[in-house]
Design a protein around this motif. Structure first.
Motif, PDB file in Angstrom:
ATOM      1  N   TRP A 162      34.029  87.567 -27.966  1.00 26.87           N
ATOM      2  CA  TRP A 162      34.888  86.740 -28.818  1.00 26.87           C
ATOM      3  C   TRP A 162      34.901  87.222 -30.254  1.00 26.87           C
ATOM      4  O   TRP A 162      35.910  87.159 -30.930  1.00 26.87           O
ATOM      5  CB  TRP A 162      34.441  85.282 -28.769  1.00 26.87           C
ATOM      6  N   VAL A 163      33.742  87.650 -30.725  1.00 22.13           N
ATOM      7  CA  VAL A 163      33.615  88.056 -32.125  1.00 22.13           C
ATOM      8  C   VAL A 163      33.168  89.516 -32.162  1.00 22.13           C
ATOM      9  O   VAL A 163      32.147  89.856 -31.581  1.00 22.13           O
ATOM     10  CB  VAL A 163      32.556  87.192 -32.835  1.00 22.13           C
ATOM     11  N   HIS A 164      33.976  90.390 -32.802  1.00 26.59           N
ATOM     12  CA  HIS A 164      33.598  91.793 -32.875  1.00 26.59           C
ATOM     13  C   HIS A 164      33.147  92.130 -34.293  1.00 26.59           C
ATOM     14  O   HIS A 164      33.977  92.281 -35.174  1.00 26.59           O
ATOM     15  CB  HIS A 164      34.765  92.688 -32.476  1.00 26.59           C
ATOM     16  N   SER A 198      41.235  77.992 -32.965  1.00 30.74           N
ATOM     17  CA  SER A 198      42.194  79.055 -33.263  1.00 30.74           C
ATOM     18  C   SER A 198      42.686  79.796 -32.033  1.00 30.74           C
ATOM     19  O   SER A 198      43.495  80.708 -32.152  1.00 30.74           O
ATOM     20  CB  SER A 198      41.584  80.040 -34.269  1.00 30.74           C
ATOM     21  N   ILE A 199      42.213  79.455 -30.837  1.00 25.00           N
ATOM     22  CA  ILE A 199      42.764  80.133 -29.671  1.00 25.00           C
ATOM     23  C   ILE A 199      43.192  79.111 -28.627  1.00 25.00           C
ATOM     24  O   ILE A 199      42.652  78.011 -28.553  1.00 25.00           O
ATOM     25  CB  ILE A 199      41.767  81.125 -29.035  1.00 25.00           C
ATOM     26  N   ALA A 203      42.318  85.056 -33.928  1.00 25.92           N
ATOM     27  CA  ALA A 203      41.438  85.275 -32.771  1.00 25.92           C
ATOM     28  C   ALA A 203      42.161  85.921 -31.594  1.00 25.92           C
ATOM     29  O   ALA A 203      41.603  86.730 -30.877  1.00 25.92           O
ATOM     30  CB  ALA A 203      40.820  83.948 -32.348  1.00 25.92           C
ATOM     31  N   VAL A 231      37.966  85.660 -37.054  1.00 23.11           N
ATOM     32  CA  VAL A 231      38.379  84.312 -37.472  1.00 23.11           C
ATOM     33  C   VAL A 231      37.498  83.760 -38.590  1.00 23.11           C
ATOM     34  O   VAL A 231      37.886  82.826 -39.291  1.00 23.11           O
ATOM     35  CB  VAL A 231      38.333  83.293 -36.309  1.00 23.11           C
ATOM     36  N   ASN A 232      36.296  84.323 -38.745  1.00 20.21           N
ATOM     37  CA  ASN A 232      35.392  83.820 -39.781  1.00 20.21           C
ATOM     38  C   ASN A 232      35.644  84.464 -41.146  1.00 20.21           C
ATOM     39  O   ASN A 232      34.896  84.236 -42.082  1.00 20.21           O
ATOM     40  CB  ASN A 232      33.937  84.083 -39.382  1.00 20.21           C
ATOM     41  N   TRP A 254      45.126  81.528 -23.081  1.00 22.83           N
ATOM     42  CA  TRP A 254      44.922  82.901 -23.517  1.00 22.83           C
ATOM     43  C   TRP A 254      43.482  83.328 -23.254  1.00 22.83           C
ATOM     44  O   TRP A 254      43.215  84.422 -22.749  1.00 22.83           O
ATOM     45  CB  TRP A 254      45.247  83.018 -25.014  1.00 22.83           C
ATOM     46  N   VAL A 272      40.104  87.027 -21.485  1.00 24.04           N
ATOM     47  CA  VAL A 272      38.664  87.255 -21.589  1.00 24.04           C
ATOM     48  C   VAL A 272      37.901  86.703 -20.386  1.00 24.04           C
ATOM     49  O   VAL A 272      37.209  87.446 -19.680  1.00 24.04           O
ATOM     50  CB  VAL A 272      38.083  86.644 -22.895  1.00 24.04           C
ATOM     51  N   PHE A 314      30.518  78.248 -24.723  1.00 22.06           N
ATOM     52  CA  PHE A 314      30.429  79.068 -25.944  1.00 22.06           C
ATOM     53  C   PHE A 314      31.584  78.739 -26.888  1.00 22.06           C
ATOM     54  O   PHE A 314      31.392  78.568 -28.090  1.00 22.06           O
ATOM     55  CB  PHE A 314      30.442  80.557 -25.591  1.00 22.06           C
ATOM     56  N   GLN A 342      34.850  77.686 -35.132  1.00 23.37           N
ATOM     57  CA  GLN A 342      35.923  78.528 -35.666  1.00 23.37           C
ATOM     58  C   GLN A 342      36.866  78.989 -34.563  1.00 23.37           C
ATOM     59  O   GLN A 342      38.063  79.137 -34.766  1.00 23.37           O
ATOM     60  CB  GLN A 342      35.330  79.767 -36.344  1.00 23.37           C
ATOM     61  N   LEU A 343      36.277  79.261 -33.379  1.00 26.77           N
ATOM     62  CA  LEU A 343      37.088  79.806 -32.289  1.00 26.77           C
ATOM     63  C   LEU A 343      37.905  78.729 -31.595  1.00 26.77           C
ATOM     64  O   LEU A 343      39.068  78.926 -31.278  1.00 26.77           O
ATOM     65  CB  LEU A 343      36.181  80.482 -31.266  1.00 26.77           C
TER      66      LEU A 343
END
Lengths: 160, 276
Positions: B131-133, A122-123, B201, B178-179, A127, A132, A112, A118-119
């Motif tokens: 991951w995305v809220h 940036s992470i 993020a 982040v978006n 972490w 998670v 995923f 985008q993710l």
């Protein structure tokens, strides 16, 4: 008949996941019930059924999230991969699906992250793993303890 | 001659190609009409359940708070009554100043500041993703909501913007996502520096302000508001307070960590700015 029942189960899982489990997040994560159903179904019925389940589950999830494609691709892959184990394991044994779900959570979440551009930039992987993925794998495994026996009993009912 | 599993192979390849094509469409922002319809239908089915769970959860919480903090609530009530009295006194002053302001504006032929047109909405859920809220609210296109409209809290702090609107629900991208990105400005007399405010993020409690000029005056406790340079956001919506400033790009720019005024947990109602 089987497909209809599983579609119903997937829908209920989505409902739980997007209402109750958001309010009461165990260990601060939302368990992926849809993935658990896909994995348990694939373990019980093989990779073809796993792909079909993965397609439906991924589709439902992607519609809710607004994007399109990420979850479908990952869940089909997971369903296919796990389905290959069918026939090689004892279906009565509940600890095997728990272990499979635990391991596949890592595969699922890393895929995923890889597919969400985008993710991924940036992470930090460490972490992501600590806050998670690891708790999620534990929570998913615990939920499997409930979901797998239910599906197993259901399969026996459907078969006889 | 047929290879074993040949058909299955092509089916899998076909599905993957289809999925990637549709995924590429959605990345490009091209809307597949049928998908939008399906999304709408699914949300319509989920909406009542989400509303029930949210309401039940809230009333249990309310009841619990009341039972456990009865004494505290009573004291707070007394304090609040006093505070209302004080504020009413201040309001008289404020009204006087407003009238004076209007008069002076007319005198100078300044354009009047028009308040935004807003629509209120209840938050009925968040998206089920770790991951995305995103928030889901109970207003949609039938209430005049459309994509990219800014969303604020009742005290005016920026929450995010509408990502997608179906008939009766909409999805809100938060500023901590982040978006999300918006042009921000330092709100003080000696500095009007601008920068790009975006989500982080790894920490849902802060947002980052990037690309601030190296010589810009910005320090801790500065107020950050929207600059109005972003087309979809009106200017001067409060975003948050600066908690840390660091040098970036070898001293060519600065980056600020901002604690947003809106925090994820207690958001129950929001306002959507439909016109400004």
């Amino acid at each position: 008949m089987r497909k209809l029942i599983y579609a119903g189960i997937l829908f209920i899982a989505l409902l739980m996941q997007s209402t109750l489990l958001i309010h009461y997040q165990p260990l601060g994560v939302i368990p992926d019930l849809l993935m658990i159903v896909v994995i348990c179904g694939a373990l019980l019925k093989g990779s073809k059924f796993g792909i079909q389940l993965g397609l439906t589950a991924g589709f439902l999830q992607d519609i809710i999230l607004g994007g399109f494609g990420t979850n479908i691709v990952i869940k089909i892959f997971v369903g296919y991969l796990v389905g290959n184990l069918e026939g090689k394991i004892f279906k009565q044994q509940v600890l095997i699906p728990v272990l499979v779900v635990f391991v596949m959570t890592f595969v699922h979440e890393f895929l995923f992250l890889l597919l969400s551009e985008q993710l991924i930039f940036s992470i930090s992987p460490l972490w992501a793993l600590q806050t998670v993925i690891l708790p999620l794998a534990v929570v998913n495994a615990i939920f499997t303890l409930v979901i797998y026996p239910v599906l197993h009993v259901l399969e026996r009912r459907l078969y006889y | 001659m047929r290879l074993p599993g040949e058909r299955r192979f092509w089916v899998i390849i076909g599905v993957i190609i289809l999925v990637i094509t549709l995924g590429a469409f959605s990345l490009q922002g091209i809307k597949v009409k049928e998908m939008h319809f399906l999304e709408s239908v699914l949300y319509q089915i989920l909406r009542p359940f989400q509303k029930i769970v949210t309401n039940v959860n809230q009333s249990i919480n309310d009841y619990w708070t009341l039972v456990t903090n009865l004494k505290k609530v009573k004291l707070e009530n007394q304090d609040l009554k006093k505070r209302v009295d004080q504020l009413e006194l201040q309001l008289v002053d404020y009204n006087k100043i407003t009238l004076e302001n209007q008069r002076l504006r007319k005198l100078l032929a300044f354009k009047e500041l028009v308040p935004y047109k807003t629509v209120g909405a209840h938050v009925i859920g968040t998206t089920p993703n770790n991951w995305v809220h995103n928030l889901i609210i109970d207003r949609g296109t039938t209430d005049g909501i459309s994509a990219k409209m800014p969303v604020i809290t009742y005290n005016g702090a920026l929450v995010g913007h509408i990502a997608e609107a179906t008939a009766n629900t909409s999805r809100v991208v938060l500023i901590t996502d982040v978006n999300f990105a918006v042009s921000g400005r330092v709100q003080k007399a000696e500095s009007r520096a601008v920068g790009v405010v975006r989500g982080e993020a790894e920490d849902q409690d802060i947002v980052l302000m990037d690309l601030i000029p190296w010589d810009a005056e910005i320090e801790e406790d500065d107020l950050i508001v929207t600059s109005g340079l972003s087309e979809n956001f009106p200017m001067d919506i409060p975003i948050g307070k600066v908690i840390l400033v660091i040098e970036k790009d070898f001293g060519l720019t600065q980056q600020a960590e901002i604690r947003p005024f809106m925090s994820l947990a207690p958001i129950e109602e929001v306002l959507i700015i439909t016109d400004f």
